[in-house]
Design a protein around this motif. Structure first.
Motif, short mmCIF file in Angstrom:
data_model
loop_
_atom_site.label_atom_id
_atom_site.label_comp_id
_atom_site.label_asym_id
_atom_site.label_seq_id
_atom_site.Cartn_x
_atom_site.Cartn_y
_atom_site.Cartn_z
N ILE A 198 10.08 -25.03 -45.42
CA ILE A 198 9.47 -24.53 -44.19
C ILE A 198 10.03 -23.13 -43.94
CG2 ILE A 198 9.22 -24.86 -41.71
CD1 ILE A 198 9.57 -27.87 -42.23
N THR A 199 9.16 -22.21 -43.60
CA THR A 199 9.58 -20.82 -43.47
C THR A 199 9.62 -20.36 -42.02
OG1 THR A 199 7.31 -20.06 -43.81
CG2 THR A 199 8.72 -20.22 -45.76
N TYR A 200 10.51 -19.39 -41.77
CA TYR A 200 10.71 -18.83 -40.44
C TYR A 200 10.85 -17.31 -40.60
CZ TYR A 200 12.10 -23.66 -39.60
OH TYR A 200 12.13 -25.03 -39.54
N TYR A 201 10.35 -16.58 -39.58
CA TYR A 201 10.40 -15.13 -39.65
C TYR A 201 10.76 -14.51 -38.30
CZ TYR A 201 7.87 -15.80 -44.02
OH TYR A 201 7.51 -16.19 -45.28
N ALA A 202 11.46 -13.40 -38.38
CA ALA A 202 11.64 -12.59 -37.19
C ALA A 202 10.31 -11.92 -36.85
CB ALA A 202 12.70 -11.53 -37.43
N ASP A 203 10.06 -11.70 -35.58
CA ASP A 203 8.80 -11.09 -35.17
C ASP A 203 8.57 -9.73 -35.83
OD1 ASP A 203 8.87 -12.34 -31.74
OD2 ASP A 203 8.17 -13.26 -33.61
N SER A 204 9.66 -9.01 -36.05
CA SER A 204 9.55 -7.65 -36.58
C SER A 204 9.04 -7.61 -38.02
CB SER A 204 10.91 -6.96 -36.51
OG SER A 204 11.88 -7.68 -37.26
N VAL A 205 9.11 -8.74 -38.73
CA VAL A 205 8.69 -8.73 -40.14
C VAL A 205 7.55 -9.70 -40.41
CG1 VAL A 205 11.04 -8.14 -40.81
CG2 VAL A 205 10.29 -10.52 -40.98
N LYS A 206 7.16 -10.45 -39.41
CA LYS A 206 6.10 -11.44 -39.60
C LYS A 206 4.82 -10.75 -40.06
CE LYS A 206 6.61 -14.66 -36.69
NZ LYS A 206 6.63 -15.45 -35.43
N GLY A 207 4.23 -11.31 -41.11
CA GLY A 207 3.01 -10.73 -41.66
C GLY A 207 3.26 -9.69 -42.74
N ARG A 208 4.52 -9.21 -42.86
CA ARG A 208 4.84 -8.22 -43.89
C ARG A 208 5.80 -8.78 -44.94
NH1 ARG A 208 7.66 -3.75 -42.71
NH2 ARG A 208 8.77 -4.71 -40.94
N PHE A 209 6.70 -9.65 -44.53
CA PHE A 209 7.69 -10.22 -45.44
C PHE A 209 7.34 -11.69 -45.71
CE2 PHE A 209 11.55 -7.36 -44.14
CZ PHE A 209 10.79 -6.24 -44.41
N THR A 210 7.68 -12.14 -46.92
CA THR A 210 7.45 -13.53 -47.29
C THR A 210 8.72 -14.09 -47.94
OG1 THR A 210 5.11 -13.09 -47.69
CG2 THR A 210 6.02 -15.12 -48.60
N VAL A 211 9.20 -15.18 -47.40
CA VAL A 211 10.38 -15.84 -47.95
C VAL A 211 9.94 -17.07 -48.75
CG1 VAL A 211 10.77 -17.21 -45.86
CG2 VAL A 211 12.68 -16.74 -47.42
N SER A 212 10.62 -17.32 -49.84
CA SER A 212 10.29 -18.48 -50.67
C SER A 212 11.53 -18.91 -51.44
CB SER A 212 9.15 -18.14 -51.63
OG SER A 212 9.52 -17.09 -52.52
N ARG A 213 11.41 -20.01 -52.13
CA ARG A 213 12.51 -20.50 -52.94
C ARG A 213 11.96 -21.21 -54.17
NH1 ARG A 213 16.01 -23.98 -49.27
NH2 ARG A 213 17.19 -24.35 -51.20
N ASP A 214 12.74 -21.19 -55.23
CA ASP A 214 12.42 -21.91 -56.46
C ASP A 214 13.67 -22.73 -56.80
OD1 ASP A 214 11.99 -22.82 -59.05
OD2 ASP A 214 10.95 -20.99 -59.66
#
Length: 121
Positions: A56-72
Protein backbone atom coordinates in the motif's frame (compact mmCIF):
# COMPACT_ATOMS: atom_id res chain seq x y z
CA UNK A 1 19.34 -5.97 11.25
CA UNK A 2 18.77 -4.37 7.87
CA UNK A 3 21.30 -2.40 5.85
CA UNK A 4 20.03 -0.02 3.19
CA UNK A 5 21.92 1.44 0.27
CA UNK A 6 20.39 4.10 -1.96
CA UNK A 7 21.42 4.83 -5.52
CA UNK A 8 20.16 6.65 -8.59
CA UNK A 9 20.51 10.27 -7.60
CA UNK A 10 22.09 12.88 -9.83
CA UNK A 11 21.94 16.29 -11.45
CA UNK A 12 18.99 16.79 -13.78
CA UNK A 13 17.01 19.61 -15.32
CA UNK A 14 13.53 20.67 -14.34
CA UNK A 15 10.98 18.37 -15.91
CA UNK A 16 13.33 15.39 -16.03
CA UNK A 17 12.88 12.07 -14.27
CA UNK A 18 14.96 9.87 -12.01
CA UNK A 19 14.52 6.50 -10.38
CA UNK A 20 16.01 5.99 -6.96
CA UNK A 21 16.71 2.51 -5.66
CA UNK A 22 17.08 1.30 -2.11
CA UNK A 23 18.76 -2.10 -1.86
CA UNK A 24 18.30 -3.93 1.43
CA UNK A 25 20.34 -6.69 2.96
CA UNK A 26 18.82 -9.53 4.95
CA UNK A 27 16.01 -11.95 4.33
CA UNK A 28 13.28 -10.05 6.17
CA UNK A 29 12.91 -7.15 3.74
CA UNK A 30 9.35 -8.14 2.84
CA UNK A 31 8.24 -7.66 6.45
CA UNK A 32 9.29 -4.02 6.60
CA UNK A 33 7.47 -0.93 5.53
CA UNK A 34 9.72 1.32 3.48
CA UNK A 35 9.73 5.07 3.64
CA UNK A 36 11.41 7.71 1.52
CA UNK A 37 12.41 11.01 3.08
CA UNK A 38 14.33 14.00 1.83
CA UNK A 39 16.31 16.77 3.42
CA UNK A 40 17.20 20.02 1.73
CA UNK A 41 19.94 22.32 3.09
CA UNK A 42 18.74 24.19 6.14
CA UNK A 43 15.48 22.27 6.31
CA UNK A 44 14.19 19.39 8.36
CA UNK A 45 13.93 15.90 6.96
CA UNK A 46 10.50 15.40 5.46
CA UNK A 47 8.42 12.41 4.45
CA UNK A 48 8.06 11.93 0.71
CA UNK A 49 6.47 8.53 0.16
CA UNK A 50 6.12 5.11 1.68
CA UNK A 51 5.10 1.59 0.80
CA UNK A 52 3.82 -0.90 3.33
CA UNK A 53 4.78 -4.55 3.56
CA UNK A 54 1.52 -5.19 1.74
CA UNK A 55 2.45 -2.71 -1.02
CA UNK A 56 0.00 0.00 0.00
CA UNK A 57 1.46 3.34 -1.00
CA UNK A 58 1.43 6.75 0.67
CA UNK A 59 2.57 10.14 -0.59
CA UNK A 60 3.19 13.62 0.65
CA UNK A 61 0.89 16.13 -1.00
CA UNK A 62 3.86 17.92 -2.54
CA UNK A 63 4.80 14.89 -4.65
CA UNK A 64 1.47 13.19 -5.24
CA UNK A 65 0.96 12.56 -8.93
CA UNK A 66 4.66 13.08 -9.73
CA UNK A 67 6.46 10.46 -7.64
CA UNK A 68 5.77 6.73 -7.50
CA UNK A 69 6.97 4.42 -4.74
CA UNK A 70 7.18 0.66 -5.22
CA UNK A 71 8.98 -2.40 -3.97
CA UNK A 72 10.25 -5.70 -5.35
CA UNK A 73 10.54 -8.18 -2.50
CA UNK A 74 12.25 -10.70 -4.78
CA UNK A 75 15.09 -8.22 -5.26
CA UNK A 76 15.03 -6.81 -1.71
CA UNK A 77 14.70 -3.38 -3.26
CA UNK A 78 12.43 -0.37 -2.92
CA UNK A 79 12.12 2.27 -5.61
CA UNK A 80 11.09 5.88 -5.89
CA UNK A 81 10.32 7.14 -9.36
CA UNK A 82 10.58 10.93 -9.58
CA UNK A 83 8.83 12.52 -12.56
CA UNK A 84 8.37 16.16 -13.54
CA UNK A 85 11.14 17.21 -11.22
CA UNK A 86 11.24 20.77 -9.92
CA UNK A 87 14.11 22.76 -8.42
CA UNK A 88 12.37 22.56 -5.05
CA UNK A 89 12.78 18.77 -5.16
CA UNK A 90 16.52 19.26 -4.69
CA UNK A 91 17.58 17.40 -1.56
CA UNK A 92 19.33 14.36 -0.20
CA UNK A 93 16.90 11.47 -0.46
CA UNK A 94 16.92 8.72 2.15
CA UNK A 95 15.17 5.39 2.37
CA UNK A 96 14.22 3.90 5.70
CA UNK A 97 12.75 0.67 7.02
CA UNK A 98 10.22 0.40 9.80
CA UNK A 99 7.29 -1.61 11.06
CA UNK A 100 4.66 0.53 9.37
CA UNK A 101 4.65 3.55 7.09
CA UNK A 102 4.85 6.71 9.18
CA UNK A 103 5.49 10.29 8.21
CA UNK A 104 7.73 10.81 11.24
CA UNK A 105 11.36 9.88 10.69
CA UNK A 106 12.00 8.64 14.23
CA UNK A 107 9.48 5.84 13.68
CA UNK A 108 11.92 4.09 11.33
CA UNK A 109 14.59 1.74 12.62
CA UNK A 110 17.01 1.58 9.71
CA UNK A 111 18.30 4.21 7.33
CA UNK A 112 20.40 4.40 4.21
CA UNK A 113 23.19 6.87 3.66
CA UNK A 114 21.23 9.04 1.25
CA UNK A 115 21.57 9.98 -2.40
CA UNK A 116 21.72 13.54 -3.72
CA UNK A 117 19.13 14.78 -6.18
CA UNK A 118 19.79 18.19 -7.70
CA UNK A 119 17.31 19.78 -10.09
CA UNK A 120 18.42 22.78 -12.08
CA UNK A 121 15.97 25.31 -13.49
Amino acid sequence: QVQLVESGGGLVQAGDSLRLSCAASGSTFSRYAMGWFRQAPGKEREFVAGVSSGSITYYADSVKGRFTVSRDNGKNTAYLRLNSLKPEDTAVYYCAAGRVVRTISKEYQYWGQGTQVTVSS
